[in-house]
Design an enzyme around this catalytic site. Sequence first.
Site, PDB file in Angstrom:
ATOM      1  CB  SER A  40       8.107   6.092  10.842  1.00 54.82           C
ATOM      2  OG  SER A  40       7.492   5.571  11.996  1.00 54.82           O
TER       3      SER A  40
ATOM      4  CB  CYS B 239       4.803  -5.273   9.336  1.00 54.10           C
ATOM      5  SG  CYS B 239       5.871  -4.583  10.615  1.00 54.10           S
TER       6      CYS B 239
ATOM      7  CD  GLU C  94      -2.602  -1.153   2.649  1.00 54.95           C
ATOM      8  OE1 GLU C  94      -3.261  -2.159   2.917  1.00 54.95           O
ATOM      9  OE2 GLU C  94      -2.501  -0.180   3.424  1.00 54.95           O
TER      10      GLU C  94
ATOM     11  CB  CYS D 154      -0.117   0.646   7.794  1.00 52.84           C
ATOM     12  SG  CYS D 154       0.818   2.147   7.507  1.00 52.84           S
TER      13      CYS D 154
ATOM     14  CB  CYS E 289       2.434  -3.003  16.473  1.00 53.20           C
ATOM     15  SG  CYS E 289       4.160  -2.479  16.413  1.00 53.20           S
TER      16      CYS E 289
ATOM     17  CB  CYS F 269      -0.248  -2.366  13.354  1.00 54.86           C
ATOM     18  SG  CYS F 269       0.208  -1.891  11.679  1.00 54.86           S
TER      19      CYS F 269
ATOM     20  CB  CYS G 216       2.550   7.228   3.709  1.00 49.50           C
ATOM     21  SG  CYS G 216       3.037   6.122   5.035  1.00 49.50           S
TER      22      CYS G 216
ATOM     23  CG  ASN H 298      -8.342   4.489  10.876  1.00 47.44           C
ATOM     24  OD1 ASN H 298      -9.492   4.091  11.026  1.00 47.44           O
ATOM     25  ND2 ASN H 298      -7.859   4.893   9.712  1.00 47.44           N
TER      26      ASN H 298
ATOM     27  CB  SER I 195       6.033   3.861  16.388  1.00 51.59           C
ATOM     28  OG  SER I 195       5.854   4.263  15.048  1.00 51.59           O
ATOM     29  CG  LEU I 196       7.083   6.527  23.072  1.00 49.00           C
ATOM     30  CD1 LEU I 196       8.492   5.993  22.977  1.00 49.00           C
ATOM     31  CD2 LEU I 196       7.095   7.933  23.667  1.00 49.00           C
ATOM     32  CG  HIS I 197       2.431   3.688  19.571  1.00 46.77           C
ATOM     33  ND1 HIS I 197       2.074   4.925  19.037  1.00 46.77           N
ATOM     34  CD2 HIS I 197       2.949   2.968  18.542  1.00 46.77           C
ATOM     35  CE1 HIS I 197       2.362   4.943  17.746  1.00 46.77           C
ATOM     36  NE2 HIS I 197       2.892   3.768  17.423  1.00 46.77           N
TER      37      HIS I 197
ATOM     38  N   GLY J 235       5.734  -2.280   7.094  1.00 44.86           N
ATOM     39  CA  GLY J 235       7.107  -2.731   7.269  1.00 44.86           C
ATOM     40  C   GLY J 235       7.886  -1.840   8.217  1.00 44.86           C
ATOM     41  CD  GLU J 236      11.379  -0.554  12.017  1.00 45.48           C
ATOM     42  OE1 GLU J 236      12.165   0.326  11.600  1.00 45.48           O
ATOM     43  OE2 GLU J 236      10.450  -0.327  12.816  1.00 45.48           O
TER      44      GLU J 236
END
Length: 351
Positions: free
Chosen positions: A198, A116, A96, A340, A120, A123, A109, A297, A221-223, A166-167
Amino acid sequence: MEGLKKKNLLGMDVDEFLSELQPYGIKKFRARQIAEWIYQKGVHDFSDMTNLPKALRGELDDRYVLTPVTEAKKLESSDGHTTKFLFCFEDGTSVETVLMRQPYGNSICVSTQAGCNMGCAFCASTLHGSTRDLSTGEIIAQALAVNDYLRAEGGRVDHIVVMGSGEPMLNYDNVIHFLHIAHEEYALGISYRNMTVSTSGIIPGIHRLAEENIPITLSISLHAPEDELRSELMPVNRKYPLPELIRAGKAYGDKTKRRVTYEYILIDEVNDTPRHAAELAELLRGQLASVNLIPINPVTERDFRRPSTDRIEAFRRALEDSHISVTVRKEMGADINAACGQLRNRYLERA
């Protein structure tokens, strides 16, 4: 040439073109012309490169290809600001890419892996795991396809965000090579200051990026503001714990003089309480940093809810009162599942 598998030139820079095409005796200006046709003008057929000698065009056509992505699906948001693409590569792998039309320009993006493996909890990208890394050519093919789309309406890609599936730090070399090419004047000519990478918290990658000496914005990305919760939400935290990650982020800001962005997805009654806000403020105190709050989201397969507007505002205000620079991400593309992985997952499930 019959029986010869043609090599894809997409994803090479001028020096690589020069080396690859050395048997044909081309000069650097010719390599640059080829790059301009591919990256600036979006040409996929060597016969259209009209300022190259006809014989050279024939040699290139015999031995090489410029393999673009194929658009499998395109969704447009009702407000006209967001377009989500599902692109497919030659082997059937799909990714995507999202176009966001912002007041400051067109931002894309891009994805760096197909799927991935980071796991997470919130996600969609990780639901089917990771199929493989994308090559430099496959990453830049996404940008070129969106650029072609924008060219038809008189626009172009102005900003690049490496925040798709992906990372990026686990595909580091291809990601950096992509950004270098996108920066070149003969390609997309995008300033490094208009690029963001990111990471979910791959500390060695953060240190490598700091040593590149290019003014790219780092987004982490902390979260969650403490180890136990972050490990529940993001398994990567078990390998790269929060205190070490914050030190790496601070070191990046100190070395590059670039403000680090900490992404923080707000999940109702999970990480959005006053206590969480206070812990986050304490964690980032004294850093060259800002927080980007992202109301979740919701993903169908994940049992997380978006906080109320009042809870989002209370969290934002608590950080601001603690002198932490904070923004709330403007919601874009919710009606087309722009988070994503959502479109790709539907595609895979129907395949």
